[in-house]
Design a protein around this motif. Structure first.
Motif, PDB file in Angstrom:
ATOM      1  N   VAL A  95       0.485  -1.197   0.086  1.00  0.00           N
ATOM      2  CA  VAL A  95      -0.133   0.248  -0.380  1.00  0.00           C
ATOM      3  C   VAL A  95       1.110   1.045  -0.049  1.00  0.00           C
ATOM      4  O   VAL A  95       1.796   1.132   0.264  1.00  0.00           O
ATOM      5  CB  VAL A  95      -0.746  -0.002   1.091  1.00  0.00           C
ATOM      6  CG1 VAL A  95      -1.898  -1.025   1.003  1.00  0.00           C
ATOM      7  CG2 VAL A  95      -0.111  -0.547   2.358  1.00  0.00           C
ATOM      8  N   LYS A  96       0.579   2.091  -0.390  1.00  0.00           N
ATOM      9  CA  LYS A  96       1.131   3.526  -0.135  1.00  0.00           C
ATOM     10  C   LYS A  96       0.547   4.356   0.772  1.00  0.00           C
ATOM     11  O   LYS A  96      -0.130   4.456   1.114  1.00  0.00           O
ATOM     12  CB  LYS A  96       0.848   4.263  -1.445  1.00  0.00           C
ATOM     13  CG  LYS A  96       0.264   4.228  -2.850  1.00  0.00           C
ATOM     14  CD  LYS A  96       2.891   4.046  -2.940  1.00  0.00           C
ATOM     15  CE  LYS A  96       3.010   3.132  -4.545  1.00  0.00           C
ATOM     16  NZ  LYS A  96       4.415   3.276  -4.915  1.00  0.00           N
ATOM     17  N   VAL A  97       1.863   4.843   1.585  1.00  0.00           N
ATOM     18  CA  VAL A  97       1.182   5.840   2.814  1.00  0.00           C
ATOM     19  C   VAL A  97       2.288   6.760   2.741  1.00  0.00           C
ATOM     20  O   VAL A  97       3.187   7.094   2.362  1.00  0.00           O
ATOM     21  CB  VAL A  97       2.317   4.747   3.596  1.00  0.00           C
ATOM     22  CG1 VAL A  97       2.427   5.659   5.322  1.00  0.00           C
ATOM     23  CG2 VAL A  97       1.289   3.219   4.259  1.00  0.00           C
ATOM     24  N   THR A  98       1.506   7.867   3.788  1.00  0.00           N
ATOM     25  CA  THR A  98       2.099   9.180   3.530  1.00  0.00           C
ATOM     26  C   THR A  98       2.335   9.332   4.943  1.00  0.00           C
ATOM     27  O   THR A  98       1.829   9.074   5.799  1.00  0.00           O
ATOM     28  CB  THR A  98       0.983  10.310   3.027  1.00  0.00           C
ATOM     29  OG1 THR A  98       0.345  10.380   1.579  1.00  0.00           O
ATOM     30  CG2 THR A  98       1.338  11.958   3.352  1.00  0.00           C
ATOM     31  N   LEU A  99       3.618   9.671   5.731  1.00  0.00           N
ATOM     32  CA  LEU A  99       4.333   9.337   7.131  1.00  0.00           C
ATOM     33  C   LEU A  99       3.834  11.086   7.387  1.00  0.00           C
ATOM     34  O   LEU A  99       3.720  11.469   7.383  1.00  0.00           O
ATOM     35  CB  LEU A  99       6.038   9.016   6.886  1.00  0.00           C
ATOM     36  CG  LEU A  99       6.305   7.914   5.556  1.00  0.00           C
ATOM     37  CD1 LEU A  99       7.927   7.971   5.912  1.00  0.00           C
ATOM     38  CD2 LEU A  99       6.069   6.633   6.235  1.00  0.00           C
ATOM     39  N   GLY A 100       2.947  10.227   8.621  1.00  0.00           N
ATOM     40  CA  GLY A 100       2.907  11.379   9.143  1.00  0.00           C
ATOM     41  C   GLY A 100       4.528  11.399  10.212  1.00  0.00           C
ATOM     42  O   GLY A 100       5.616  11.302  10.024  1.00  0.00           O
ATOM     43  N   GLU A 101       3.877  12.344  11.307  1.00  0.00           N
ATOM     44  CA  GLU A 101       5.195  12.958  12.681  1.00  0.00           C
ATOM     45  C   GLU A 101       5.592  11.666  14.003  1.00  0.00           C
ATOM     46  O   GLU A 101       3.790  11.418  14.425  1.00  0.00           O
ATOM     47  CB  GLU A 101       4.730  13.936  12.960  1.00  0.00           C
ATOM     48  CG  GLU A 101       6.242  14.949  13.081  1.00  0.00           C
ATOM     49  CD  GLU A 101       6.193  16.028  12.977  1.00  0.00           C
ATOM     50  OE1 GLU A 101       7.771  17.287  13.300  1.00  0.00           O
ATOM     51  OE2 GLU A 101       4.970  16.490  13.753  1.00  0.00           O
ATOM     52  N   GLN A 102       6.355  11.790  14.143  1.00  0.00           N
ATOM     53  CA  GLN A 102       6.477  10.719  15.863  1.00  0.00           C
ATOM     54  C   GLN A 102       6.228  12.356  16.853  1.00  0.00           C
ATOM     55  O   GLN A 102       6.345  12.907  16.775  1.00  0.00           O
ATOM     56  CB  GLN A 102       7.774   9.891  15.787  1.00  0.00           C
ATOM     57  CG  GLN A 102       8.622   9.324  16.693  1.00  0.00           C
ATOM     58  CD  GLN A 102       9.328   8.372  17.360  1.00  0.00           C
ATOM     59  OE1 GLN A 102      10.777   9.529  17.233  1.00  0.00           O
ATOM     60  NE2 GLN A 102       9.531   7.132  16.908  1.00  0.00           N
TER      61      GLN A 102
END
Length: 357
Positions: free
Chosen positions: A350-357
């Motif tokens: 799947v394609k993912v837009t990374l979030g922030e830790q």
């Protein structure tokens, strides 16, 4: 306890050896012989001169920077810190402060113990800021350098309180830059995966953590944080392999903590999951099982569910939770990538837009 001595590199030795070779092959008389003798004498004179220049440079840096490096005592543990500003803020490692809220601080030019209070600890980057309850006269903030200008081969000094020996200095070079290193979650570490670390040959021992890695311009280029360990020798320290958090990240985190009381923009990418390493039938690490998915996080939005086993992030194979952390450390929040996982025996990507830790 082992003690090490710093020594100026004997770089002009090559010139000296060459000059001796010339002397042994010169004629017994004539201007040519006199010229070769002059060359030899000049080379011999250059050896102590060069060593003296380097020694003077070391001493100047130590004189300028060591007053900005402090010893921090938290309960029974000792560590180091660097004076960040003239208001009494001191930056150190999160694993130095641990779960403590108050500390005793000793500066290099004052044997009287000062007291300090925790401002904020950020274990994800193994950084913390404490603040002196009373700022003494003459407190000197350190100058922080530009991490982008750090080069392999630069001479550096590590300053801190190794093994409780306050105001100690060791010498080495920058061995590498851009290292991604994962700390152990045991033995005092936070378990953080830290990108872009500076690798150095300067000795980093227990108590150096939170101190200063300094260039010959008197600028702090990193915060010494951990030494490599050799698992083949019972996880003992590997001599000459230490790591420091780069000054740019230190400034980014410290500025946010001082201004906002916490880190508001970590710059660290996250999937928004809690995971654990799983093994295959041969008991070899085979991926990261998703234990929990953060509601509204990157994984949740991409349809990843608890029970899925992540095996690849982008082009990087994932076998352990550490390898996943290291792969994420190389990315940025908002970056688009792919995640490959298995669900009920079937592989999915799947394609993912990374979030922030």
């Amino acid at each position: 306890m082992n003690a090490s001595r710093t020594r100026a590199p004997r770089l002009p030795l090559v010139a000296l050896v060459c000059s001796v070779a010339l002397l042994s092959g010169c004629s017994d008389s004539g201007s040519s012989g006199r010229k070769e003798m002059s060359t030899t004498q000049a080379a011999q004179a250059a050896v102590p001169a060069a060593a003296g220049d380097l020694q003077s440079a070391y001493q100047k840096v130590i004189k300028d920077v060591l007053p900005s490096v402090v010893q921090i005592q938290a309960s029974g543990d000792l560590g180091s810190g660097v004076v960040y500003d003239d208001k009494g803020h001191i930056v150190t490692n999160a694993h130095v402060v641990g779960n403590e809220k108050t500390f005793k601080v000793t500066t290099a030019n004052n044997e009287n113990e000062l007291t300090a209070t925790l401002v904020y600890s950020y274990p994800e980057q193994d950084l913390a800021v404490i603040k002196l309850d009373k700022v003494p006269d003459g407190l000197r903030p350190a100058a922080f350098g530009d991490s982008a200008k750090v080069q392999v081969g630069q001479i550096v000094l590590a300053m801190g309180s190794p093994l409780g020996l306050s105001s100690s200095v060791t010498q080495g070079i920058v061995s590498a830059t851009g290292r991604t290193v994962s700390e152990s979650g045991s033995g005092g570490g936070t378990g953080a995966t830290i990108p872009n670390m500076v690798q150095t040959s300067a000795a980093i021992n227990p108590g150096n953590s939170g101190g200063a890695l300094v260039n010959l311009d008197g600028q702090v280029i990193g915060i010494p944080t951990l030494a490599a360990v050799d698992p083949t020798f019972g996880d003992s320290a590997a001599p000459g392999i230490g790591f420091a958090i780069p000054a740019s990240m230190v400034k980014t985190v410290a500025d946010q903590i001082i201004e906002n009381g916490k880190v508001t923009d970590s710059g660290r990418a996250a999937l928004g999951i809690t995971g654990r390493t799983v093994v295959d039938d041969s008991f070899q690490p085979a991926g990261v099982a998703v234990v929990e998915v953060k509601n509204g996080g990157a994984a949740d939005k991409a349809g990843i569910e608890a029970g899925d086993v992540i095996t690849q992030l982008g082009d990087t194979s994932i076998t352990t939770i550490t390898s996943l952390s290291e792969a994420l450390a190389a990315d940025r929040p908002g970056q688009k990538t792919s995640v490959t996982f298995t669900r009920a025996g079937s592989a999915k990507t799947v394609k993912v837009t990374l979030g922030e830790q």
